[in-house]
Design an enzyme around this catalytic site. Structure first.
Site, PDB file in Angstrom:
ATOM      1  N   SER A 138       0.828  -1.196   0.000  1.00 27.20           N
ATOM      2  CA  SER A 138       0.000   0.000   0.000  1.00 27.20           C
ATOM      3  C   SER A 138       0.873   1.262   0.000  1.00 27.20           C
ATOM      4  O   SER A 138       1.767   1.407  -0.830  1.00 27.20           O
ATOM      5  CB  SER A 138      -0.945  -0.051   1.204  1.00 27.20           C
ATOM      6  OG  SER A 138      -1.922   0.959   1.128  1.00 27.20           O
ATOM      7  N   ASP A 259      -9.949  -3.236  -5.494  1.00 30.21           N
ATOM      8  CA  ASP A 259      -9.218  -2.430  -4.514  1.00 30.21           C
ATOM      9  C   ASP A 259      -9.852  -1.043  -4.437  1.00 30.21           C
ATOM     10  O   ASP A 259      -9.844  -0.302  -5.412  1.00 30.21           O
ATOM     11  CB  ASP A 259      -7.750  -2.321  -4.944  1.00 30.21           C
ATOM     12  CG  ASP A 259      -6.863  -1.717  -3.871  1.00 30.21           C
ATOM     13  OD1 ASP A 259      -7.355  -0.861  -3.107  1.00 30.21           O
ATOM     14  OD2 ASP A 259      -5.676  -2.092  -3.801  1.00 30.21           O
ATOM     15  N   HIS A 289      -8.189  -4.572  -1.250  1.00 29.24           N
ATOM     16  CA  HIS A 289      -6.872  -3.943  -1.090  1.00 29.24           C
ATOM     17  C   HIS A 289      -5.894  -4.805  -0.282  1.00 29.24           C
ATOM     18  O   HIS A 289      -4.745  -4.995  -0.669  1.00 29.24           O
ATOM     19  CB  HIS A 289      -7.049  -2.584  -0.404  1.00 29.24           C
ATOM     20  CG  HIS A 289      -5.774  -1.850  -0.157  1.00 29.24           C
ATOM     21  ND1 HIS A 289      -4.946  -1.428  -1.181  1.00 29.24           N
ATOM     22  CD2 HIS A 289      -5.170  -1.465   1.001  1.00 29.24           C
ATOM     23  CE1 HIS A 289      -3.904  -0.805  -0.673  1.00 29.24           C
ATOM     24  NE2 HIS A 289      -4.009  -0.819   0.643  1.00 29.24           N
TER      25      HIS A 289
END
Length: 323
Positions: A138, A259, A289
């Site tokens: 991320s 996501d 995600h």
């Protein structure tokens, strides 16, 4: 974890089992240390395979608002059980590291701090001749890319990204008006937790039981995003997009099509624009995600299997770090 146990947060994501006992049951040895950097003290962890020879080292960076001490460990432990020495650090402003909570006003400095720890380990006697990989999840993917750009050539054998943040989805972009108005305060507002909160955790986790566990992390940042953090993330994403062509090492990037936090375009653009001769991308249909901590086990295991195959093959292919 059954709902009736939610009233009191257990000391660890796996429950009440003592740490050493848990790590041993997973086949790893865990170590915790603080590491001094010019920008503050970092909380760091190591995850070493118990009964295997170390094949390579992997240096892992978590995402926004998270830390290395809760569910992110699942990734660290998985790699360690495959024969990798894993090292992770709480980013400045996160977890048990120094800094204003979730303030990322200078991500170059944040990345350089973690990189100083990773390089310290990378250059140490047991590991300097082994392949070394950077891993970022991320927003930690953006920090990892900055670390790569800050490193000398030939430092890293390869890069692994899980749902990296290189392109901000339209619904997550900070308002230019907000940033402009706060900017008129000459930086006084930079640390203010005043930006709209898009409830990222709910958009990141598919499995409802895992969402409960992740939400119970006592060190997770739950305040609104800080002005300087959003300003800097927008700047860094643009900077990374402008410099994709400077990526020359082997890499794997993975993303889910559903996501809601970082754009799958992040992985696709990296794959298209990087100069690397050896580059791989995996796009998982319908996955959210958080591909490893937040998906149902069968999905998470598929992602881990793909990561394992990729890194095992690169260790075999490229051998020592200077090859």
């Amino acid at each position: 974890m059954p709902p009736e146990t939610q009233t009191e947060t257990p000391p660890n994501f796996w429950g009440d089992m003592p740490e050493e006992e848990y790590y041993t049951s997973q086949g790893v040895r865990n170590g915790k240390k603080y590491f001094e950097t010019p920008n503050g003290k970092l909380f760091t962890q190591s995850f070493l395979p118990l009964d295997q020879k170390v094949k390579a080292t992997v240096y892992m960076t978590h995402g926004y608002g998270s830390d290395t001490g809760w569910m992110f460990q699942k990734i660290c432990i998985s790699f360690a059980t495959w024969g990798y020495a894993v090292f992770a650090a709480d980013l400045l402003g996160h977890g048990r590291s120094d800094g204003i909570r979730c303030y990322l006003g200078d991500m170059e400095k944040v990345a350089a701090s973690s990189l100083s720890f990773f390089k310290h380990v990378r250059d140490s006697e047991p590991y300097r001749d082994l392949p070394g990989f950077l891993f970022g999840e991320s927003m930690g993917g953006a920090a990892t890319m900055l670390m790569y750009f800050q490193s000398e050539p030939n430092t890293w054998t390869g890069l692994i990204f899980s749902a990296p943040l290189f392109v901000i989805p339209e619904n997550m972009k900070p308002s230019k008006l907000h940033l402009f108005m706060y900017g008129l305060l000459f930086g006084l507002a930079d640390t203010w937790a005043a930006m709209p909160d898009n409830k990222m955790v709910g958009k990141a986790i598919k499995d409802p039981e895992k969402l409960k566990v992740i939400a119970s992390n006592p060190r997770r940042y739950t305040g609104k995003p800080r002005v300087g953090t959003m300003r800097e993330i927008a700047r860094v994403c643009q900077y990374i997009q402008d410099n994709f062509s400077k990526v020359t090492v082997p890499f794997l990037t993975v993303h889910g099509t559903a996501d809601g936090v970082t754009c799958p375009t992040s992985s696709k653009l990296l794959y298209e624009k990087a100069s690397s001769a050896d580059k791989s991308i995996k796009i998982y249909d319908g996955m959210y995600h958080s591909l490893i901590q937040g998906e149902p086990d069968e999905n998470a295991n598929l992602v881990l299997k793909d990561m394992r195959e990729w890194i095992d093959e690169r260790v075999e292919r490229y051998g020592p770090k200077n090859c």
